[in-house]
Design a protein around this motif. Structure first.
Motif, PDB file in Angstrom:
ATOM      1  N   PHE B  22       0.962  -1.298   0.236  1.00 61.05           N
ATOM      2  CA  PHE B  22       0.005  -0.008  -0.003  1.00 61.05           C
ATOM      3  C   PHE B  22       0.796   1.374   0.087  1.00 61.05           C
ATOM      4  O   PHE B  22       0.420   2.165  -0.468  1.00 61.05           O
ATOM      5  CB  PHE B  22      -1.101   0.035   1.259  1.00 61.05           C
ATOM      6  N   ILE B  88       0.593   5.826   8.192  1.00 64.61           N
ATOM      7  CA  ILE B  88      -0.783   5.525   7.587  1.00 64.61           C
ATOM      8  C   ILE B  88      -0.415   4.071   6.794  1.00 64.61           C
ATOM      9  O   ILE B  88      -1.245   3.232   6.878  1.00 64.61           O
ATOM     10  CB  ILE B  88      -0.996   6.559   6.681  1.00 64.61           C
ATOM     11  N   PRO B  89       0.584   4.102   5.961  1.00 67.57           N
ATOM     12  CA  PRO B  89       0.582   2.692   5.393  1.00 67.57           C
ATOM     13  C   PRO B  89       0.756   1.644   6.334  1.00 67.57           C
ATOM     14  O   PRO B  89       0.339   0.406   6.107  1.00 67.57           O
ATOM     15  CB  PRO B  89       1.914   2.872   4.393  1.00 67.57           C
ATOM     16  N   VAL B  91      -0.559   1.201   9.276  1.00 63.30           N
ATOM     17  CA  VAL B  91      -1.612   0.683   9.889  1.00 63.30           C
ATOM     18  C   VAL B  91      -3.014   0.261   8.802  1.00 63.30           C
ATOM     19  O   VAL B  91      -3.761  -0.235   9.221  1.00 63.30           O
ATOM     20  CB  VAL B  91      -2.480   1.968  10.776  1.00 63.30           C
ATOM     21  N   ILE B  92      -2.517   0.559   7.497  1.00 65.11           N
ATOM     22  CA  ILE B  92      -3.503   0.031   6.752  1.00 65.11           C
ATOM     23  C   ILE B  92      -3.858  -1.553   6.784  1.00 65.11           C
ATOM     24  O   ILE B  92      -4.923  -1.872   6.407  1.00 65.11           O
ATOM     25  CB  ILE B  92      -2.966   0.475   4.995  1.00 65.11           C
TER      26      ILE B  92
END
Lengths: 255, 162
Positions: B22, B88-89, B91-92
């Motif tokens: 991601f 953010i990536p 926890v994706i």
């Protein structure tokens, strides 16, 4: 006249930066902070109304008190964390080295031309991510392979339809339909130990993760309107995904 | 015991791979890729480990996301990137996509397919439990990611001393 001209250029530059940040997937607070930093370097104060499609920005010259207001419509969103990182760095460098207007403009023009990863790399990386999801939900390696292939084809369709400039939710629907149809074959022929896991994870590459996380971090920052808009966009995407999956399951008569 | 740990490790490695996948979709800088892998791996390990002890998935996600959020402060300093780029990536992979589509599928079955009242009640239950689990996990993830800034009441991690 000179100050007005300068303020006009400052407003254009700040709007350019904020629109870049917004479409690259920054939350509202980050856009605000970066704009304030650049404005302070240019001896201005800035006030802005930021939404998903439009930004209204007023710059005030600190010395003379003159002001200038401008509105900018945003292009369509395309998440790009490299731009966030580079603009953040540029803002700190600008403060430390006291950059001028033209310095900042050159830097912004330079970083706008950053290359993205090659398409094939993105396709393979995201397909591995799909396989990873399948593993997290307890699939075996045959299921992982199915998840890999269906994610690959789904993303390929998403990229191709994106070029055709359809409505974004139609793109998501078509990608979801493609990916889940391929994964449904696995369930239909009962391949591997957990074919349902491959079906469930084949469409997860479409999940609007950044929109949803940003939605809640905007709500935490009391940017309620932007938070709600992002949440609504995220929910629309999830509905489009689910519709694709639903139709694939109807075709193969899966329950 | 060892088999369980090996299994958790295997899942965590795949969580790290998903995070990097991601990250590349979001075009993260090349320098951040290893960091994203390690954070995704760590978060996946903590979450699977806690789930193994029958801890609720919302709480497990909150703990794992907080781990990512707290580690992002020193990491932001050491690789000179803003924290969102790698938090953010990471926890994706924990995004509750599974619950999201379970919710929507239950809504669709409830509305369009099922006529039997007893079975429709089951779908009602599924809509509410999956829907709210999804919402709470999402809130946990964003709290975790913004934890350093929430706790330390600073505008930016740049000014937080190591």
């Amino acid at each position: 006249m000179d100050t007005t001209n300068r303020l006009k250029q400052v407003a254009d530059l700040l709007l350019e930066i904020s629109s870049l940040l917004m479409v690259s997937g920054a939350n509202t607070n980050r856009v605000d902070l970066n704009i304030d930093r650049f404005a302070s370097v240019l001896n201005c104060e800035s006030f802005s109304l930021i939404s998903q499609k439009t930004i209204i920005l007023t710059v005030v010259d600190i010395k003379t008190g003159e002001n200038y207001t401008k509105v900018k419509n945003l292009p369509s969103h395309k998440i790009d964390f490299t731009i966030l990182s580079l603009i953040s760095k540029a803002s700190w460098n600008a403060i430390e080295e006291g950059w001028s207007l033209s310095n900042i403009r050159d830097e912004i023009n330079r970083l706008k031309n950053q290359k993205r990863y090659p398409r094939i790399v993105v396709l393979i990386a995201v397909s591995f991510a799909g396989a990873g999801f399948c593993k997290i939900f307890g699939g075996d390696y045959l299921n992982l392979l199915i998840a890999f292939v269906s994610t690959f084809c789904g993303l390929l369709i998403l990229q191709e339809t994106h070029k055709k400039l359809f409505n974004v939710y139609i793109n998501v629907f078509l990608a979801s339909l493609t990916a889940s149809t391929i994964a449904s074959l696995g369930v239909y022929f009962n391949l591997g130990t957990q074919p349902e896991a491959a079906l469930a994870t084949s469409i997860l590459f479409l999940v609007p993760g950044v929109a949803l996380i940003n939605s809640f971090s905007d709500l935490l920052d009391k940017n309620v309107l932007n938070g709600m808009v992002r949440f609504a966009n995220g929910v629309m995407t999830v509905l489009a995904m689910a519709l694709g999956l639903f139709i694939a399951m109807l075709i193969f008569e899966l329950k | 015991m060892i088999e369980t740990i090996l299994n958790i490790l295997e899942i965590s490695i795949w969580a790290g791979i998903a995070a990097v996948g991601f990250g590349i979709l979001f075009n993260i800088p090349k320098k951040a890729i290893l960091t994203v892998f390690l954070l995704g791996f760590g978060a996946g390990f903590i979450k699977t480990f806690l789930l193994d002890f029958q801890i609720n998935i919302v709480l497990a996600s909150l703990v794992a996301a907080s781990f990512v959020g707290l580690l992002s402060i020193p990491l932001a300093h050491s690789i000179h990137q803003p924290p969102v780029v790698f938090s953010i990536p990471a926890v994706i992979p924990m995004i509750p996509g599974f619950y999201a589509y379970e919710t929507v599928l239950s809504i669709m079955s409830f509305t369009f397919l099922e006529k039997d009242d007893a079975k429709r009640l089951v779908f009602m239950d599924a809509i509410f439990s999956n829907g709210f689990t999804m919402l709470f996990i999402l809130i946990s993830l964003s709290i975790g990611v913004s934890l350093p800034l929430l706790l330390l009441r600073k505008d930016t991690v740049k000014k937080i001393e190591n």
